[in-house]
Design a protein around this motif. Structure first.
Motif, PDB file in Angstrom:
ATOM      1  N   GLY A   1      52.035 -34.051 -51.852  1.00  0.00           N
ATOM      2  CA  GLY A   1      53.137 -33.302 -52.446  1.00  0.00           C
ATOM      3  C   GLY A   1      53.158 -31.843 -52.020  1.00  0.00           C
ATOM      4  O   GLY A   1      54.212 -31.294 -51.696  1.00  0.00           O
ATOM      5  N   VAL A   2      51.964 -31.216 -52.024  1.00  0.00           N
ATOM      6  CA  VAL A   2      51.880 -29.813 -51.600  1.00  0.00           C
ATOM      7  C   VAL A   2      52.265 -29.664 -50.134  1.00  0.00           C
ATOM      8  O   VAL A   2      52.961 -28.728 -49.739  1.00  0.00           O
ATOM      9  N   THR A   3      51.840 -30.598 -49.300  1.00  0.00           N
ATOM     10  CA  THR A   3      52.175 -30.541 -47.869  1.00  0.00           C
ATOM     11  C   THR A   3      53.680 -30.643 -47.649  1.00  0.00           C
ATOM     12  O   THR A   3      54.272 -29.882 -46.879  1.00  0.00           O
TER      13      THR A   3
ATOM     14  N   PHE B   1      55.381 -27.400 -48.837  1.00  0.00           N
ATOM     15  CA  PHE B   1      55.147 -26.312 -47.889  1.00  0.00           C
ATOM     16  C   PHE B   1      56.052 -26.446 -46.670  1.00  0.00           C
ATOM     17  O   PHE B   1      56.657 -25.471 -46.207  1.00  0.00           O
ATOM     18  N   LEU B   2      56.170 -27.666 -46.140  1.00  0.00           N
ATOM     19  CA  LEU B   2      57.034 -27.881 -44.973  1.00  0.00           C
ATOM     20  C   LEU B   2      58.494 -27.601 -45.308  1.00  0.00           C
ATOM     21  O   LEU B   2      59.228 -26.996 -44.520  1.00  0.00           O
ATOM     22  N   PHE B   3      58.932 -28.027 -46.509  1.00  0.00           N
ATOM     23  CA  PHE B   3      60.322 -27.787 -46.915  1.00  0.00           C
ATOM     24  C   PHE B   3      60.594 -26.301 -47.108  1.00  0.00           C
ATOM     25  O   PHE B   3      61.631 -25.777 -46.683  1.00  0.00           O
ATOM     26  N   ALA B   4      59.646 -25.585 -47.757  1.00  0.00           N
ATOM     27  CA  ALA B   4      59.815 -24.149 -47.973  1.00  0.00           C
ATOM     28  C   ALA B   4      59.844 -23.388 -46.645  1.00  0.00           C
ATOM     29  O   ALA B   4      60.622 -22.452 -46.473  1.00  0.00           O
ATOM     30  N   THR B   5      59.006 -23.787 -45.711  1.00  0.00           N
ATOM     31  CA  THR B   5      58.993 -23.143 -44.396  1.00  0.00           C
ATOM     32  C   THR B   5      60.321 -23.348 -43.676  1.00  0.00           C
ATOM     33  O   THR B   5      60.870 -22.425 -43.065  1.00  0.00           O
ATOM     34  N   TYR B   6      60.843 -24.571 -43.770  1.00  0.00           N
ATOM     35  CA  TYR B   6      62.135 -24.862 -43.137  1.00  0.00           C
ATOM     36  C   TYR B   6      63.246 -24.005 -43.724  1.00  0.00           C
ATOM     37  O   TYR B   6      64.061 -23.415 -42.997  1.00  0.00           O
ATOM     38  N   ARG B   7      63.296 -23.888 -45.052  1.00  0.00           N
ATOM     39  CA  ARG B   7      64.334 -23.087 -45.702  1.00  0.00           C
ATOM     40  C   ARG B   7      64.202 -21.615 -45.336  1.00  0.00           C
ATOM     41  O   ARG B   7      65.202 -20.926 -45.122  1.00  0.00           O
ATOM     42  N   HIS B   8      62.979 -21.111 -45.290  1.00  0.00           N
ATOM     43  CA  HIS B   8      62.762 -19.705 -44.953  1.00  0.00           C
ATOM     44  C   HIS B   8      63.304 -19.371 -43.570  1.00  0.00           C
ATOM     45  O   HIS B   8      64.066 -18.404 -43.399  1.00  0.00           O
ATOM     46  N   TRP B   9      62.939 -20.139 -42.584  1.00  0.00           N
ATOM     47  CA  TRP B   9      63.381 -19.843 -41.214  1.00  0.00           C
ATOM     48  C   TRP B   9      64.867 -20.106 -41.028  1.00  0.00           C
ATOM     49  O   TRP B   9      65.543 -19.420 -40.265  1.00  0.00           O
ATOM     50  N   SER B  10      65.397 -21.092 -41.759  1.00  0.00           N
ATOM     51  CA  SER B  10      66.832 -21.366 -41.687  1.00  0.00           C
ATOM     52  C   SER B  10      67.636 -20.204 -42.260  1.00  0.00           C
ATOM     53  O   SER B  10      68.633 -19.757 -41.686  1.00  0.00           O
ATOM     54  N   LEU B  11      67.189 -19.672 -43.440  1.00  0.00           N
ATOM     55  CA  LEU B  11      67.878 -18.548 -44.067  1.00  0.00           C
ATOM     56  C   LEU B  11      67.754 -17.288 -43.219  1.00  0.00           C
ATOM     57  O   LEU B  11      68.712 -16.541 -43.056  1.00  0.00           O
TER      58      LEU B  11
END
Length: 233
Positions: A35-37, A40-50
């Motif tokens: 779940g944590v992995t 983390f991958l989803f949050a990283t994707y959103r950060h770079w997309s934004l």
């Protein structure tokens, strides 16, 4: 047929025994790691997309783009704070309506021209004037008009607390400042109005009330200590 001894049967049953069960805490631990992995991958994707989207929206226009001129205009300060011996006066600059005069005013501020500038004429219910004009008759012309104005003009430039400089320039490198303290019907004919007081009207009125001689010169020195340019207030 030979009989199998009980000890051999016991050993064979141990070899055929299936794998032991995974404990509940182990399952929970593995689930948390997964779940944590994923998070983390989803949050990283959103950060770079934004971040990519913001960089696209805020990119600087290329020279020749229609918005390039507007960007340059936005870099010009919109406000000036005149710190005087009586208090601070904040003025909004008309950088769209009077761009050349505003540019000259800002250039004078950056050169420190207004530091220590005195208000050398104060005419009640008319204007306060600062600068170092040496043109003969200029002040007399203004003082002769500072008598009885009772009608308010329709133009915004006819209101009180407007910031301007004379249209008739002298040969000096100085910059004359006028702040009106009352409506002046023929202001457009005499001044290039390039701003208005939005804070510190009480300071302007306090300066207006100082004692003057018969030539409207303040009996005690009063002036500008410095000017601070600002984009926002």
């Amino acid at each position: 047929m030979a009989r199998i001894k009980p000890q051999a049967l016991l050993q064979q049953s141990k070899k055929k025994k299936g794998p032991s069960r995974i404990s509940v805490p182990t399952i929970v631990l593995y689930s948390l790691v997964v779940g944590v992995t994923v998070f983390f991958l989803f949050a990283t994707y959103r950060h770079w997309s934004l971040r990519s989207r913001i960089q696209t929206e805020d990119r600087l226009p290329l020279e020749g783009d229609d918005s390039y001129a507007d960007l340059k205009k936005s870099d010009i300060p919109s406000y000036a704070v005149l710190n005087t011996s009586k208090g601070s006066i904040t003025v909004e600059l008309y950088k769209e309506a009077s761009p050349e005069v505003v540019d000259e005013f800002i250039d004078s501020c950056q050169k420190g021209h207004f530091k220590g500038m005195l208000f050398h004429h104060v005419i009640k219910h008319f204007v306060i004037q600062g600068g170092d004009s040496k043109t003969p008759g200029a002040t007399e012309d203004w003082t002769s008009r500072g008598k009885h104005y009772s009608q308010l003009g329709t133009s915004l430039k006819h209101e009180a607390f407007m910031l301007g400089t004379p249209k008739a320039k002298d040969n000096t490198e100085g910059f004359e400042l006028f702040i009106t303290t009352a409506p002046i019907p023929d202001l457009n004919d005499k001044l290039n109005v390039f701003g208005r007081v939005i804070k510190g009207e009480d300071v302007v009125q306090e300066i207006e009330e100082v004692d003057t001689d018969e030539h409207y010169r303040p009996k005690s020195p009063i002036g500008i200590t410095n000017v601070i340019l600002k984009q926002k207030i």
